[in-house]
Design an enzyme around this catalytic site. Structure first.
Site, PDB file in Angstrom:
ATOM      1  N   GLY A 539       0.817  -1.204   0.000  1.00  0.00           N
ATOM      2  CA  GLY A 539       0.000   0.000   0.000  1.00  0.00           C
ATOM      3  C   GLY A 539       0.848   1.250   0.000  1.00  0.00           C
ATOM      4  O   GLY A 539       2.021   1.217  -0.355  1.00  0.00           O
ATOM      5  N   ASP A 655      16.987  -7.374   4.971  1.00  0.00           N
ATOM      6  CA  ASP A 655      16.944  -6.382   3.887  1.00  0.00           C
ATOM      7  C   ASP A 655      17.710  -5.130   4.274  1.00  0.00           C
ATOM      8  O   ASP A 655      17.274  -4.014   4.010  1.00  0.00           O
ATOM      9  CB  ASP A 655      15.489  -6.048   3.543  1.00  0.00           C
TER      10      ASP A 655
END
Length: 807
Positions: A539, A655
């Protein structure tokens, strides 16, 4: 002084007799010359401002330290406490922020004062105050979390008018309130004319007063002298708000036509634009003027109310017909100028790239997520932003809107509006790509031609054929910004609003209600949603404000980042979303982005807002301003510190990269984006990924790619790549090599070369991080100690001990 705006006092001052103590300029000129009055006025107001003459303008850090050290020297032998000597200066990283430089134990420390929103400031985790002088007064009354209480200042000048809550009422204010046009003109032309944007003791500028009391000629004189038509008074109103509230339509015309006032400027306290004020007061003439100057008919306040809602509530019968659809104003644009029914996001990006992503270039396409929605793809600063045009029902009418912007009856009206005003978009719509792939510039001619088919419209040749798409490297968007190389991978547009959650989402949320109960809940009423900052996997990320209510009648407002989610993404990825939130809720560290809590309806993660965006963007955009020593070393130590904490919490980030490190200031960075993070099983000492996906291979250790195994040693490998990104100022690791080529390069024993500006000591530490054998890689505790104690980084530990911030 109370922060509330004393409207009755404001009006009573003007109602007094012109020869009263306040409004006596004309009478005084019969006794003294204008020169004498202005000289006396200057001396009097300088004395009143002396207690806040701590502002030193745009001086560098070194100059501030020199001034303070001279001040310390002058205090020696006097017996005065040397702690707390201070000055305020402009921030070098933001033209809206300031820095307080203060002494403690014979050293100088620097702390950023952040403008939270218009004229409201905060220092670190302290309270938000309206006006810079009130913030300084707060820390003069006590340290309140600062390193020391502010005791005395080095003499400078009063703070800028824009940053003040109020000020001494000067001769210009008095003459404007008195309404004598000739006197005002004489003062404005005089060499001793007070600053035209200075605020009086009630927090208003001279232009606010002229607008409120209908002095059109005086308002014109002030604008010609440089008065700011968008300045906000103590109540958060612009001069246009004031003119509309008082029903002076001629002043409205002057402010917009001559002063170029934007009718869509909102009050920070209510979200009202000028049309709201006019509608609430029932001032039909002002409404007509605003609409004549293309103000949108249906702007929405913070609580969603339109001017029509206010006019109906207060029974303003003359205004209601003016504010109700249909909007009969002529629209001069046409759908074929910008609409492309067959384009998806990727094709739209390629088409805009063919015109070099010119500023304000746009097109409109169908949304791939909802057949009833459209999307504006818009170029700004060589990046492409996508704004979803949503559809909803309002008063039995289907309306189009973007985020919290105005409602429009159709696409044509929406496009014409955003061609005139930014109103929340990245930039105005300045040029479009037509349905036959030509470029059309939008200028005054665009709106004033008699025939919209007139060939005088400036059209370029059709764009050349769109080349085949290039492979997109697997990356993961960060909280705030896109790819600094201006080639972001295709990302989903922001999600459509739904009156009721889908059946699948209802079930998913119901199944996980017990999981939601473990989080801190935040009431939607305490969240104010602002502009979109970027797109994420599920989103959009939006800027917002979170009001934390600490006690009765006491609250603080915190700037936050709001992670919102698409309806369909939530139903399919709720587990991942909740896992990220669950991990973040466990974390409490100065080098890690904080999760404040969860808002359930609509579902949002409420996180700490980091103003300067990703480290990757910051490095790329400010490469000539960042020194390797001490800035890079300080950042490296902070990332290692945060990762050390994650190691103690048994969390693998998975990450770690410059794009996922956010820059709070030049002296503080924070680790973000825990979308891939996982807790690992103690017995195995690693987490094994069970699913594939878009992995950031260039940041991964060989065992991650080959076996799907992740642990703290694989994060150490990523830390080494992050260091390389830092010292190469945001370059792409391994250049244009594809993922397979990168793994072949690594397996052959090759490693990235030392960046030009990287010290040898640091590069050797990178090579240790990239050891093929995980056991031989350093752990984060070793890395943190390395950046703390190595002589090459000696200044880092000193900076962190003092918590000094450089801006």
């Amino acid at each position: 002084m109370d922060d509330s705006f004393d409207e009755e006092r404001y009006d009573s001052v003007y109602a007094n007799d012109p020869v009263s103590e306040f409004l006596n300029v004309t009478e005084s000129l019969r006794i003294q010359s204008l020169d004498q009055l202005l000289e006396e006025d200057k001396r009097t107001n300088a004395q009143k401002d002396d207690p806040i003459a701590w502002y030193h303008g745009k001086i560098p850090r070194e100059a501030a330290e020199s001034i303070l050290k001279e001040g310390l020297a002058s205090l020696q032998g006097t017996g005065a406490d040397s702690n707390g000597l201070y000055l305020i200066r402009d921030s070098t990283s933001s033209d809206k922020d300031f820095v307080v430089s203060v002494t403690h134990d014979a050293k100088v420390f620097h702390f950023q004062i952040k403008e939270v929103f218009d004229g409201h400031y905060k220092l670190d985790e302290g309270p938000t105050t309206q006006g810079l002088e009130k913030l300084v007064a707060f820390y003069e009354n006590g340290a309140n979390g600062l390193i020391t209480k502010l005791t005395r200042h080095c003499k400078g000048s009063p703070p800028p008018d824009r940053a003040r809550l109020n000020g001494p009422t000067n001769l210009l204010h008095r003459a404007v309130m008195e309404g004598n046009e000739d006197t005002v003109a004489s003062i404005l032309q005089h060499r001793l004319c007070p600053p035209v944007n200075a605020k009086n003791e009630l927090g208003t500028t001279a232009l606010h007063d002229a607008s409120k009391y209908g002095k059109a000629v005086i308002a014109r004189l002030l604008i010609d002298k440089g008065a700011d038509v968008h300045a906000k008074d103590r109540a958060g109103f612009t001069p246009l708000h004031r003119a509309c509230s008082a029903n002076y339509a001629d002043v409205v015309t002057l402010l917009i036509k001559h002063g170029k006032a934007d009718p869509q400027i909102r009050s920070p306290k209510t979200g009202w634009v000028a049309l709201h004020e006019a509608a609430m007061k029932g001032n039909a003439d002002c409404i007509k003027k605003l609409l004549q100057f293309f103000a949108p008919m249906m702007p929405r306040a913070d609580d969603g109310q339109t001017p029509l809602d206010l006019a109906s509530r207060y029974n303003r019968q003359d205004c209601i017909p003016l504010l109700r659809f249909p909007d009969k104003r002529q629209v001069r644009t046409k759908k074929e100028y910008w609409f492309h029914s067959g384009l998806d996001r990727k094709a739209a990006t390629q088409l805009l790239e063919e015109y070099r992503k010119e500023e304000g270039l746009f097109l409109v396409r169908k949304s791939t997520r909802n057949e009833h929605y459209n999307v504006i793809s818009l170029c700004h600063k060589k990046s492409i932003f996508n704004f979803e045009i949503k559809v909803t029902d309002y008063q039995n009418c289907s309306v189009h809107y973007i985020d919290d912007g105005p409602y429009f009856e159709n696409l044509l009206q929406l496009i014409e509006h955003y061609s005139r005003y930014c109103d929340g978009l990245s930039t105005k719509l300045r040029a479009s790509i037509t349905s036959d792939k030509r470029k059309m510039e939008i200028d005054e001619e665009y709106y004033n031609v008699q025939d919209v088919n007139n060939t005088s419209k400036r059209l370029s040749s059709p764009a050349p054929p769109v080349p085949q798409s290039r492979p997109v490297l697997p990356t993961h968007p960060n909280h705030l910004h896109g790819d600094p190389k201006n080639e972001p991978p295709p990302l989903p547009p922001s999600h459509p609003p739904t009156k009721q959650p889908s059946a699948s989402l209802k079930k998913d949320l119901g199944d996980r209600q017990s999981s939601l109960d473990e989080f801190k809940k935040i009431d939607k009423r305490d969240i104010k949603i602002g502009c979109e900052l970027g797109q994420g996997e599920f989103g959009a990320v939006k800027k917002g404000f979170y009001t934390q209510r600490k006690a009765k009648f006491r609250s603080t407002q915190t700037e936050v980042a709001l992670k919102t989610f698409h309806d369909d993404s939530m139903s399919g990825a709720m587990t991942s979303i909740m896992e990220e939130a669950r991990l973040m809720q466990r974390l409490d560290h100065e080098c890690i982005v904080k999760l404040y809590g969860i808002c359930e309806k609509p579902f949002m993660l409420v996180e700490e807002f980091i103003p300067l965006g990703s480290m990757l963007d910051y490095l790329y955009e400010h490469k000539n301003q960042i020194q390797a020593n001490p800035t890079m070393y300080l950042w490296a130590s902070q990332v290692a510190h945060g990762m050390c904490y994650l190691e103690t919490m048994k969390i693998v980030h998975r990450d770690l990269a410059a794009r996922n490190i956010l820059v709070q200031s030049m002296q503080q960075v924070k680790i973000s984006d825990f979308g891939l993070s996982r807790a690992f099983v103690e017995e195995k000492n690693y987490y094994q990924a069970s699913k594939g996906g878009r992995w950031p291979i260039k940041w991964y250790a060989p065992e991650c790619v080959n076996y799907g195994k992740f642990n703290h040693k694989t994060d150490v490998w990523s830390f080494g790549i992050t260091l390389w990104e830092m010292f190469s100022y945001g370059e792409q690791p391994y250049g244009d090599k594809k993922g397979v080529e990168v793994m072949q390069f690594i397996e052959s024993g090759e490693r990235l070369e030392k960046p030009d500006n990287c010290p040898k000591t640091c590069y050797l530490k990178m090579l240790e991080c990239w050891n093929k054998e995980p056991a031989k890689r350093p752990d984060f505790n070793d890395l943190y100690r390395h950046f703390q104690v190595d002589q090459e980084y000696a200044s880092v530990s000193e900076i962190q001990r003092s918590r000094t911030k450089k801006y």
